[in-house]
Design a protein around this motif. Structure first.
Motif, PDB file in Angstrom:
ATOM      1  N   LEU A  11    -121.372  57.842  43.558  1.00  0.00           N
ATOM      2  CA  LEU A  11    -120.292  56.864  43.532  1.00  0.00           C
ATOM      3  C   LEU A  11    -119.387  57.015  44.748  1.00  0.00           C
ATOM      4  N   THR A  12    -118.869  55.902  45.234  1.00  0.00           N
ATOM      5  CA  THR A  12    -117.871  55.913  46.289  1.00  0.00           C
ATOM      6  C   THR A  12    -116.511  56.241  45.685  1.00  0.00           C
ATOM      7  N   GLY A  13    -115.530  56.506  46.544  1.00  0.00           N
ATOM      8  CA  GLY A  13    -114.180  56.795  46.061  1.00  0.00           C
ATOM      9  C   GLY A  13    -113.610  55.684  45.193  1.00  0.00           C
ATOM     10  N   PRO A  14    -113.679  54.432  45.635  1.00  0.00           N
ATOM     11  CA  PRO A  14    -113.157  53.343  44.792  1.00  0.00           C
ATOM     12  C   PRO A  14    -113.907  53.208  43.463  1.00  0.00           C
ATOM     13  N   GLU A  15    -115.223  53.417  43.497  1.00  0.00           N
ATOM     14  CA  GLU A  15    -115.998  53.342  42.252  1.00  0.00           C
ATOM     15  C   GLU A  15    -115.596  54.465  41.302  1.00  0.00           C
ATOM     16  N   LEU A  16    -115.407  55.662  41.845  1.00  0.00           N
ATOM     17  CA  LEU A  16    -114.999  56.798  41.020  1.00  0.00           C
ATOM     18  C   LEU A  16    -113.611  56.553  40.431  1.00  0.00           C
ATOM     19  N   THR A  17    -112.719  55.987  41.210  1.00  0.00           N
ATOM     20  CA  THR A  17    -111.380  55.665  40.710  1.00  0.00           C
ATOM     21  C   THR A  17    -111.473  54.717  39.522  1.00  0.00           C
ATOM     22  N   GLU A  18    -112.331  53.713  39.635  1.00  0.00           N
ATOM     23  CA  GLU A  18    -112.510  52.753  38.541  1.00  0.00           C
ATOM     24  C   GLU A  18    -113.081  53.435  37.300  1.00  0.00           C
ATOM     25  N   TYR A  20    -112.775  56.608  36.505  1.00  0.00           N
ATOM     26  CA  TYR A  20    -111.734  57.470  35.954  1.00  0.00           C
ATOM     27  C   TYR A  20    -110.763  56.659  35.089  1.00  0.00           C
ATOM     28  N   LEU A  21    -110.295  55.532  35.634  1.00  0.00           N
ATOM     29  CA  LEU A  21    -109.281  54.743  34.931  1.00  0.00           C
ATOM     30  C   LEU A  21    -109.841  54.036  33.698  1.00  0.00           C
ATOM     31  N   ASN A  22    -111.075  53.549  33.805  1.00  0.00           N
ATOM     32  CA  ASN A  22    -111.623  52.714  32.730  1.00  0.00           C
ATOM     33  C   ASN A  22    -112.525  53.456  31.751  1.00  0.00           C
ATOM     34  N   GLU A  23    -113.097  54.566  32.169  1.00  0.00           N
ATOM     35  CA  GLU A  23    -114.052  55.271  31.311  1.00  0.00           C
ATOM     36  C   GLU A  23    -113.565  56.672  30.929  1.00  0.00           C
ATOM     37  N   MET A  24    -113.236  57.489  31.934  1.00  0.00           N
ATOM     38  CA  MET A  24    -112.915  58.886  31.652  1.00  0.00           C
ATOM     39  C   MET A  24    -111.668  59.040  30.801  1.00  0.00           C
ATOM     40  N   ARG A  25    -110.677  58.205  31.029  1.00  0.00           N
ATOM     41  CA  ARG A  25    -109.449  58.327  30.239  1.00  0.00           C
ATOM     42  C   ARG A  25    -109.685  57.976  28.774  1.00  0.00           C
ATOM     43  N   ASP A  57    -127.075  46.520  37.402  1.00  0.00           N
ATOM     44  CA  ASP A  57    -125.755  46.662  38.022  1.00  0.00           C
ATOM     45  C   ASP A  57    -124.721  47.220  37.049  1.00  0.00           C
ATOM     46  N   THR A  58    -125.146  47.550  35.850  1.00  0.00           N
ATOM     47  CA  THR A  58    -124.212  47.993  34.813  1.00  0.00           C
ATOM     48  C   THR A  58    -124.180  49.506  34.697  1.00  0.00           C
ATOM     49  N   LEU A  59    -122.999  50.077  34.745  1.00  0.00           N
ATOM     50  CA  LEU A  59    -122.856  51.522  34.591  1.00  0.00           C
ATOM     51  C   LEU A  59    -123.231  51.935  33.176  1.00  0.00           C
ATOM     52  N   ALA A  60    -124.142  52.910  33.053  1.00  0.00           N
ATOM     53  CA  ALA A  60    -124.559  53.405  31.744  1.00  0.00           C
ATOM     54  C   ALA A  60    -124.021  54.805  31.464  1.00  0.00           C
ATOM     55  N   PHE A  79    -119.350  64.685  31.869  1.00  0.00           N
ATOM     56  CA  PHE A  79    -120.555  63.883  31.632  1.00  0.00           C
ATOM     57  C   PHE A  79    -120.316  63.025  30.394  1.00  0.00           C
ATOM     58  N   ALA A  80    -120.544  61.742  30.533  1.00  0.00           N
ATOM     59  CA  ALA A  80    -120.424  60.854  29.366  1.00  0.00           C
ATOM     60  C   ALA A  80    -121.312  59.634  29.558  1.00  0.00           C
ATOM     61  N   VAL A  81    -121.817  59.157  28.448  1.00  0.00           N
ATOM     62  CA  VAL A  81    -122.563  57.899  28.408  1.00  0.00           C
ATOM     63  C   VAL A  81    -121.576  56.816  27.980  1.00  0.00           C
ATOM     64  N   VAL A  82    -121.622  55.680  28.647  1.00  0.00           N
ATOM     65  CA  VAL A  82    -120.746  54.559  28.324  1.00  0.00           C
ATOM     66  C   VAL A  82    -121.036  54.107  26.878  1.00  0.00           C
ATOM     67  N   PRO A  83    -120.006  53.759  26.096  1.00  0.00           N
ATOM     68  CA  PRO A  83    -120.194  53.454  24.678  1.00  0.00           C
ATOM     69  C   PRO A  83    -121.341  52.510  24.346  1.00  0.00           C
ATOM     70  N   ALA A  84    -121.545  51.468  25.123  1.00  0.00           N
ATOM     71  CA  ALA A  84    -122.597  50.491  24.818  1.00  0.00           C
ATOM     72  C   ALA A  84    -123.998  51.095  24.882  1.00  0.00           C
ATOM     73  N   TYR A  85    -124.125  52.262  25.530  1.00  0.00           N
ATOM     74  CA  TYR A  85    -125.447  52.880  25.694  1.00  0.00           C
ATOM     75  C   TYR A  85    -125.621  54.135  24.837  1.00  0.00           C
ATOM     76  N   ARG A  86    -124.660  54.434  23.999  1.00  0.00           N
ATOM     77  CA  ARG A  86    -124.742  55.647  23.182  1.00  0.00           C
ATOM     78  C   ARG A  86    -125.655  55.456  21.975  1.00  0.00           C
ATOM     79  N   ALA A  87    -126.004  56.598  21.379  1.00  0.00           N
ATOM     80  CA  ALA A  87    -126.786  56.643  20.128  1.00  0.00           C
ATOM     81  C   ALA A  87    -128.233  56.204  20.312  1.00  0.00           C
TER      82      ALA A  87
END
Length: 200
Positions: A11-18, A20-25, A57-60, A79-87
């Protein structure tokens, strides 16, 4: 077990920032998260990198790694899987693929929170069970890092001999000495052998 094919890329810096803000938190308690500025600085300095795993193009999923130049091991930081891809077994699939993406790393080290010291003991037990099912083995060494307690686990890399537990702790200590100041090291990092004695 899911066998879907995903694309891995850094990931690039801007992608990582996104992320962090939208997934990691969402995915991690505030007390477990490093500040975004610290993560971005580590990436800019070359001591860390982040894999984004994509379904088209979708982050999993995402995997934040620490590996300062000269270190023989890679450290799984988040490490985390995005909710839509879990289970669907995707987490286990990706963790099994991780060593192949970490270049010449001799092992992947995982710091898993100790249930008996965790605020959410049930979550810590689930994480330990997940890592065990994925083939990670417990060194039986523990670590007091800042205000948290961890078990030190290892995911072996293909083609590399399994490291002795003592060598794992030495490699992890080497990673920290390359990324934090001597003062922080003395104050905030401590390793314990299986018999409870201080080491490292």
């Amino acid at each position: 077990m899911c066998t879907k094919t995903f694309t891995w890329r850094l990931l690039t810096g801007p992608e990582l920032t996104e992320v962090y803000l939208n997934e990691m938190r969402r995915d991690f308690p505030a007390g477990e998260l490093k500040p975004l500025s610290m993560i971005l600085t580590s990436e800019a300095e070359g001591t860390a990198h982040t894999w984004g795993v994509f379904d088209g193009d979708t982050l999993a999923a995402y995997l934040l790694m620490v590996r300062p130049e000269g270190c023989r091991v890679s450290q799984l930081d988040y490490f985390a899987v995005v909710p839509a891809y879990r289970a669907h077994g995707i987490g286990a699939q990706l963790l099994a693929q991780l060593p192949a993406h970490e270049g010449d790393a001799e092992a992947i080290l995982i710091e898993a929170e100790m249930p008996e010291k965790a605020e959410d003991a049930a979550m810590a037990v689930r994480r330990l069970g997940f890592y065990a099912r994925c083939g990670a083995w417990d060194t039986h060494y523990t670590e007091h890092l800042f205000d948290a307690w961890f078990r030190i686990l290892v995911l072996d890399c293909p083609g590399c001999a399994s490291l002795a537990p003592e060598a794992v702790v030495e490699a992890l200590a080497d990673c920290y000495r390359r990324t934090i100041s001597p003062t922080q090291w003395q104050k905030h990092v401590q390793f314990f052998a299986p018999d409870g004695s201080v080491c490292g």
